[in-house]
Design a protein around this motif. Structure first.
Motif, PDB file in Angstrom:
ATOM      1  N   VAL A   1      45.358  35.547  42.390  1.00  0.00           N
ATOM      2  CA  VAL A   1      45.819  34.806  41.217  1.00  0.00           C
ATOM      3  C   VAL A   1      45.348  33.354  41.304  1.00  0.00           C
ATOM      4  O   VAL A   1      44.867  32.768  40.325  1.00  0.00           O
ATOM      5  CB  VAL A   1      47.367  34.896  41.081  1.00  0.00           C
ATOM      6  CG1 VAL A   1      47.888  33.913  40.036  1.00  0.00           C
ATOM      7  CG2 VAL A   1      47.776  36.329  40.741  1.00  0.00           C
ATOM      8  N   ASP A   2      45.439  32.770  42.495  1.00  0.00           N
ATOM      9  CA  ASP A   2      45.004  31.383  42.678  1.00  0.00           C
ATOM     10  C   ASP A   2      43.511  31.245  42.335  1.00  0.00           C
ATOM     11  O   ASP A   2      43.106  30.325  41.619  1.00  0.00           O
ATOM     12  CB  ASP A   2      45.264  30.964  44.132  1.00  0.00           C
ATOM     13  CG  ASP A   2      44.769  29.561  44.402  1.00  0.00           C
ATOM     14  OD1 ASP A   2      45.264  28.630  43.734  1.00  0.00           O
ATOM     15  OD2 ASP A   2      43.856  29.391  45.248  1.00  0.00           O
ATOM     16  N   ARG A   3      42.704  32.173  42.821  1.00  0.00           N
ATOM     17  CA  ARG A   3      41.255  32.103  42.538  1.00  0.00           C
ATOM     18  C   ARG A   3      40.984  32.292  41.045  1.00  0.00           C
ATOM     19  O   ARG A   3      40.142  31.611  40.461  1.00  0.00           O
ATOM     20  CB  ARG A   3      40.516  33.161  43.360  1.00  0.00           C
ATOM     21  CG  ARG A   3      40.512  32.831  44.845  1.00  0.00           C
ATOM     22  CD  ARG A   3      39.873  33.929  45.664  1.00  0.00           C
ATOM     23  NE  ARG A   3      39.938  33.605  47.080  1.00  0.00           N
ATOM     24  CZ  ARG A   3      39.664  34.471  48.051  1.00  0.00           C
ATOM     25  NH1 ARG A   3      39.289  35.715  47.755  1.00  0.00           N
ATOM     26  NH2 ARG A   3      39.750  34.104  49.315  1.00  0.00           N
ATOM     27  N   PHE A   4      41.740  33.214  40.440  1.00  0.00           N
ATOM     28  CA  PHE A   4      41.559  33.495  39.009  1.00  0.00           C
ATOM     29  C   PHE A   4      41.836  32.243  38.179  1.00  0.00           C
ATOM     30  O   PHE A   4      41.101  31.918  37.244  1.00  0.00           O
ATOM     31  CB  PHE A   4      42.498  34.643  38.612  1.00  0.00           C
ATOM     32  CG  PHE A   4      42.548  34.906  37.149  1.00  0.00           C
ATOM     33  CD1 PHE A   4      41.459  35.493  36.507  1.00  0.00           C
ATOM     34  CD2 PHE A   4      43.664  34.583  36.399  1.00  0.00           C
ATOM     35  CE1 PHE A   4      41.498  35.747  35.137  1.00  0.00           C
ATOM     36  CE2 PHE A   4      43.703  34.832  35.037  1.00  0.00           C
ATOM     37  CZ  PHE A   4      42.621  35.409  34.415  1.00  0.00           C
TER      38      PHE A   4
ATOM     39  N   LEU B   1      42.596  42.520  38.499  1.00  0.00           N
ATOM     40  CA  LEU B   1      42.064  41.409  39.285  1.00  0.00           C
ATOM     41  C   LEU B   1      42.059  41.779  40.767  1.00  0.00           C
ATOM     42  O   LEU B   1      43.059  42.288  41.285  1.00  0.00           O
ATOM     43  CB  LEU B   1      42.965  40.179  39.070  1.00  0.00           C
ATOM     44  CG  LEU B   1      42.736  38.982  39.995  1.00  0.00           C
ATOM     45  CD1 LEU B   1      41.402  38.299  39.667  1.00  0.00           C
ATOM     46  CD2 LEU B   1      43.879  37.974  39.857  1.00  0.00           C
ATOM     47  N   SER B   2      40.963  41.487  41.447  1.00  0.00           N
ATOM     48  CA  SER B   2      40.904  41.697  42.906  1.00  0.00           C
ATOM     49  C   SER B   2      40.383  40.434  43.583  1.00  0.00           C
ATOM     50  O   SER B   2      39.467  39.783  43.069  1.00  0.00           O
ATOM     51  CB  SER B   2      39.965  42.857  43.242  1.00  0.00           C
ATOM     52  OG  SER B   2      39.813  42.954  44.654  1.00  0.00           O
TER      53      SER B   2
ATOM     54  N   GLN C   1      34.441  36.318  45.920  1.00  0.00           N
ATOM     55  CA  GLN C   1      35.840  35.893  46.115  1.00  0.00           C
ATOM     56  C   GLN C   1      36.803  36.542  45.123  1.00  0.00           C
ATOM     57  O   GLN C   1      38.008  36.460  45.284  1.00  0.00           O
ATOM     58  CB  GLN C   1      35.945  34.375  45.965  1.00  0.00           C
ATOM     59  CG  GLN C   1      35.126  33.598  46.990  1.00  0.00           C
ATOM     60  CD  GLN C   1      35.766  33.652  48.359  1.00  0.00           C
ATOM     61  OE1 GLN C   1      36.868  33.162  48.546  1.00  0.00           O
ATOM     62  NE2 GLN C   1      35.101  34.290  49.307  1.00  0.00           N
ATOM     63  N   PHE C   2      36.286  37.135  44.051  1.00  0.00           N
ATOM     64  CA  PHE C   2      37.156  37.777  43.054  1.00  0.00           C
ATOM     65  C   PHE C   2      36.303  38.630  42.124  1.00  0.00           C
ATOM     66  O   PHE C   2      35.088  38.464  42.036  1.00  0.00           O
ATOM     67  CB  PHE C   2      37.903  36.720  42.203  1.00  0.00           C
ATOM     68  CG  PHE C   2      36.973  35.806  41.434  1.00  0.00           C
ATOM     69  CD1 PHE C   2      36.391  36.199  40.240  1.00  0.00           C
ATOM     70  CD2 PHE C   2      36.654  34.546  41.930  1.00  0.00           C
ATOM     71  CE1 PHE C   2      35.518  35.358  39.547  1.00  0.00           C
ATOM     72  CE2 PHE C   2      35.782  33.697  41.248  1.00  0.00           C
ATOM     73  CZ  PHE C   2      35.214  34.112  40.061  1.00  0.00           C
ATOM     74  N   TYR C   3      36.968  39.569  41.469  1.00  0.00           N
ATOM     75  CA  TYR C   3      36.442  40.142  40.228  1.00  0.00           C
ATOM     76  C   TYR C   3      37.612  40.476  39.328  1.00  0.00           C
ATOM     77  O   TYR C   3      38.736  40.662  39.795  1.00  0.00           O
ATOM     78  CB  TYR C   3      35.512  41.337  40.443  1.00  0.00           C
ATOM     79  CG  TYR C   3      36.087  42.598  41.056  1.00  0.00           C
ATOM     80  CD1 TYR C   3      37.030  43.374  40.392  1.00  0.00           C
ATOM     81  CD2 TYR C   3      35.641  43.033  42.304  1.00  0.00           C
ATOM     82  CE1 TYR C   3      37.532  44.542  40.955  1.00  0.00           C
ATOM     83  CE2 TYR C   3      36.145  44.199  42.884  1.00  0.00           C
ATOM     84  CZ  TYR C   3      37.089  44.947  42.191  1.00  0.00           C
ATOM     85  OH  TYR C   3      37.588  46.099  42.754  1.00  0.00           O
TER      86      TYR C   3
ATOM     87  N   ARG D   1      41.327  46.953  50.321  1.00  0.00           N
ATOM     88  CA  ARG D   1      40.951  46.217  49.098  1.00  0.00           C
ATOM     89  C   ARG D   1      42.123  46.279  48.117  1.00  0.00           C
ATOM     90  O   ARG D   1      42.698  47.345  47.902  1.00  0.00           O
ATOM     91  CB  ARG D   1      39.692  46.873  48.505  1.00  0.00           C
ATOM     92  CG  ARG D   1      39.262  46.494  47.107  1.00  0.00           C
ATOM     93  CD  ARG D   1      38.780  45.090  46.893  1.00  0.00           C
ATOM     94  NE  ARG D   1      37.831  44.519  47.825  1.00  0.00           N
ATOM     95  CZ  ARG D   1      36.526  44.345  47.595  1.00  0.00           C
ATOM     96  NH1 ARG D   1      35.996  44.780  46.482  1.00  0.00           N
ATOM     97  NH2 ARG D   1      35.764  43.726  48.477  1.00  0.00           N
ATOM     98  N   THR D   2      42.495  45.126  47.566  1.00  0.00           N
ATOM     99  CA  THR D   2      43.686  44.999  46.722  1.00  0.00           C
ATOM    100  C   THR D   2      43.301  44.772  45.264  1.00  0.00           C
ATOM    101  O   THR D   2      42.364  44.017  44.979  1.00  0.00           O
ATOM    102  CB  THR D   2      44.518  43.784  47.198  1.00  0.00           C
ATOM    103  OG1 THR D   2      44.730  43.917  48.611  1.00  0.00           O
ATOM    104  CG2 THR D   2      45.841  43.687  46.476  1.00  0.00           C
TER     105      THR D   2
END
Ligand code: FAD
Length: 367
Positions: free
Chosen positions: A276-279, A252-253, A240-242, A216-217
């Motif tokens: 970053v793209d999802r954010f 951000l993950s 997909q993100f948090y 997990r990143t």
């Protein structure tokens, strides 16, 4: 002379440290850690939140039972969480609400106007949300230090740079070899080795349960505007993100979950870029820099529930593993319950509402 303990706990991350502390008043305990510093692996890499729904309905009892203890120690800071969704994900929102309806977690639906107030710059397509108001940040290092200090006061021997390399059965005892860090004997061997849990089981001749580490990143971003300090933890309903604020920066993950071997996990550039793209599809903020990035391993049993209890086939071998993505927020209740199961003590006010059978290794026993 080789020293004999009632219990040897392998791994001094959050799991091993908390369990050793809970055992200390009742037993002589060795807490052995392969690294020079306890907390080097998953425990030192967490995103540091306490979120009632995280891990699913069967983990909620452990999380809720841990809350008052964490609050009393001053280790929780209120944040709140929002699971956000787009109109096309309405069915996911409904499914989420139904899944947690009887779990005891406190959740409520929010509509777009309330969302705009909580998340400035939210893109228009994010119209739905579930709020979890009790969500909090956890002082992870503070909790880990609390347990290490409690263990020390209880005369637990912490041996660092002591990697368990070989195990033999000697009558009623285990003989444990830690290479240059010496040997020890113990009546009970506790496997709190995180990503290495199956490997330690193998050393002791217990059947591995299929506890698998997943990478997990998390990255720390400088963003414009500066994230408000009271921004909630924002999670995607589809996983997909948090993200959440951290001292003027953003953590951000991409909620990645890549199976991995047990190792010193490192972040992949691609996972950071995906995050970053999802954010950027969620808010109209500008990402100015990725300041820091890290990865850690979250280890799951095949049914994604933790495993606490004696092995059904290997006498004296106790599992305390598979803490997945919730091993910090559940640590107080898990450690108390683990000690009670190991020592045969009755449940108490903290653990009274928890069904130990849900987490027992017996669920994996061949039928
Ligand atoms: C990126 C990320 C974000 C997370 N966010 C959260 C969160 O917000 N909230 C939450 O509750 N949880 C979170 N988690 C999960 C949490 O970090 C873990 O569940 C928890 O730290 C597991 O603790 P542990 O002690 O089992 O594992 P670890 O901390 O990995 O400890 C296991 C220890 O065992 C030692 N060991 C292994 N083999 C041996 C051996 N043979 N001999 C001696 N020692 C050995 C290792 O060196 C290691 O130190 C997150 C995890 C990650 C990776």
């Amino acid at each position: 002379m080789t020293q004999t303990y009632d219990v040897a706990v392998i791994g001094a991350g959050m799991a091993g440290a908390s369990l050793a502390a809970e055992l200390a008043p009742h037993a002589s305990v060795l807490l052995a850690e392969g690294e020079a510093t306890p907390g080097y692996h998953a425990t030192g890499r967490s995103a540091a939140f306490w979120e009632e729904c995280y891990g699913g309905p069967e983990v909620v009892p452990l999380t809720l039972a841990s809350g008052p203890f964490l609050r009393e120690l001053g280790l929780l800071s209120p944040r709140g969480a929002l699971y956000v969704a787009r109109a096309r994900e309405e069915a996911d929102v409904e499914a989420f609400v139904a899944r947690f309806a009887d779990s005891g977690a406190h959740i409520e639906r929010l509509a777009r106007p309330a969302l705009e107030q909580r998340i400035p710059g939210l893109r228009p397509e994010w119209t739905l949300a579930i709020a979890e108001p009790a969500c909090a940040d956890i002082d992870v290092a503070g909790l880990h230090q609390h347990y290490l200090a409690q263990a020390r006061r209880g005369a637990v021997e912490l041996r660092t740079s002591a990697r368990l390399e070989a195990v033999e059965r000697e009558g009623e005892h285990w003989r444990l070899s830690f290479g240059r860090a010496g040997e020890a004997r113990a009546r009970v061997l506790v496997d709190a080795a995180g990503a290495w849990a199956d490997e330690v089981a193998g050393l002791a001749g217990a059947r591995p349960l299929g506890i698998t580490p997943h990478r997990r990143t998390v990255s720390q971003l400088r963003v414009d505007p500066v994230p408000p300090a009271d921004l909630p933890l924002v999670l995607d309903i589809s996983g997909q993100f948090y993200f959440k604020p951290e001292h003027g920066r953003l953590w951000l993950s991409p909620q990645d979950e890549t199976p991995s071997e047990a190792c010193d996990a490192a972040p992949e550039e691609l996972d950071v870029a995906i995050a970053v793209d999802r954010f950027e599809r969620v808010v109209d903020w500008r990402v100015e820099a990725v300041e820091r990035k890290w990865a850690g391993l979250r280890s799951f049993a095949p049914d994604r529930l933790p495993v606490y209890g004696f092995d059904t086939a290997r006498a004296g071998f106790f599992w305390f593993a598979g803490q997945g993505g919730f091993g910090i927020q559940t640590a107080p209740a898990a450690a108390r319950l683990g000690a009670q199961v190991l020592l045969g003590l009755p449940k108490d006010a903290m653990t009274g509402s928890i069904d130990a059978a849900t987490y027992a290794p017996a669920r994996f026993a061949a039928g």
